[in-house]
Motif scaffolding. Structure first.
Motif, PDB file in Angstrom:
ATOM      1  N   ARG A 133       0.844  -1.206   0.000  1.00 37.40           N
ATOM      2  CA  ARG A 133       0.000   0.000   0.000  1.00 37.40           C
ATOM      3  C   ARG A 133       0.874   1.248   0.000  1.00 37.40           C
ATOM      4  NH1 ARG A 133      -3.173  -3.137   3.385  1.00 37.40           N
ATOM      5  NH2 ARG A 133      -2.262  -2.260   5.281  1.00 37.40           N
ATOM      6  N   TYR A 134       1.917   1.253   0.797  1.00 34.55           N
ATOM      7  CA  TYR A 134       2.874   2.367   0.846  1.00 34.55           C
ATOM      8  C   TYR A 134       3.557   2.523  -0.513  1.00 34.55           C
ATOM      9  CZ  TYR A 134       7.512   4.375   2.048  1.00 34.55           C
ATOM     10  OH  TYR A 134       8.672   5.102   2.085  1.00 34.55           O
ATOM     11  N   ARG A 135       4.103   1.430  -1.025  1.00 32.13           N
ATOM     12  CA  ARG A 135       4.829   1.467  -2.293  1.00 32.13           C
ATOM     13  C   ARG A 135       3.970   2.016  -3.427  1.00 32.13           C
ATOM     14  NH1 ARG A 135       5.721  -3.992  -5.395  1.00 32.13           N
ATOM     15  NH2 ARG A 135       3.596  -3.395  -5.944  1.00 32.13           N
ATOM     16  N   ASP A 136       2.706   1.592  -3.452  1.00 30.96           N
ATOM     17  CA  ASP A 136       1.833   1.929  -4.561  1.00 30.96           C
ATOM     18  C   ASP A 136       0.947   3.150  -4.319  1.00 30.96           C
ATOM     19  OD1 ASP A 136       2.907  -0.289  -5.835  1.00 30.96           O
ATOM     20  OD2 ASP A 136       1.284  -1.619  -5.187  1.00 30.96           O
ATOM     21  N   HIS A 137       1.101   3.802  -3.184  1.00 33.17           N
ATOM     22  CA  HIS A 137       0.283   4.961  -2.855  1.00 33.17           C
ATOM     23  C   HIS A 137       0.504   6.059  -3.908  1.00 33.17           C
ATOM     24  CE1 HIS A 137      -1.329   8.389  -0.692  1.00 33.17           C
ATOM     25  NE2 HIS A 137      -1.859   7.552   0.185  1.00 33.17           N
ATOM     26  N   PRO A 138      -0.568   6.653  -4.433  1.00 35.87           N
ATOM     27  CA  PRO A 138      -0.420   7.669  -5.478  1.00 35.87           C
ATOM     28  C   PRO A 138       0.478   8.845  -5.082  1.00 35.87           C
ATOM     29  CG  PRO A 138      -2.724   7.039  -5.247  1.00 35.87           C
ATOM     30  CD  PRO A 138      -1.968   6.356  -4.142  1.00 35.87           C
TER      31      PRO A 138
END
Length: 101
Positions: free
Chosen positions: A72-77
């Protein structure tokens, strides 16, 4: 299992301390809002102290409750935006690792 993410950067020559401070401030402001970052348990970042020769210029260390929280962190916009607009154009070298503990 918990996951820790560590990334180091070396900046292109001529990257100012003020620019790096701005990047750090923007990252910290995003982290402090905690929006969409459920499972983030610790986050630290900063420039190298210059104690040892050959080190990277900057590091981020983040710990998460599990792999999904890291993703979720890695892919957060907002994370992707900061990387694309502020970090990626200044990277001379990058190294990263994620490990479970």
């Amino acid at each position: 299992m918990a996951v820790t993410h560590v990334v180091t950067f070396s900046w292109v020559e001529g990257t100012s301390a003020a620019t790096v401070e701005g990047i750090l401030a923007n990252l910290q402001e995003w982290i402090d809002r905690k929006e969409g970052l459920e499972g983030l348990t610790a986050w630290q970042a900063g420039p190298d102290l210059g104690v040892n020769e050959g080190n990277a210029s900057f590091a981020v260390s983040a710990s998460f409750t599990d792999r999904d929280a890291y993703l979720r962190y890695r892919d957060h916009p907002e994370h992707k935006k900061i990387i694309a607009e502020q970090i990626a154009p200044l990277i001379a070298a990058r190294s990263a690792v994620q490990f479970e503990h």
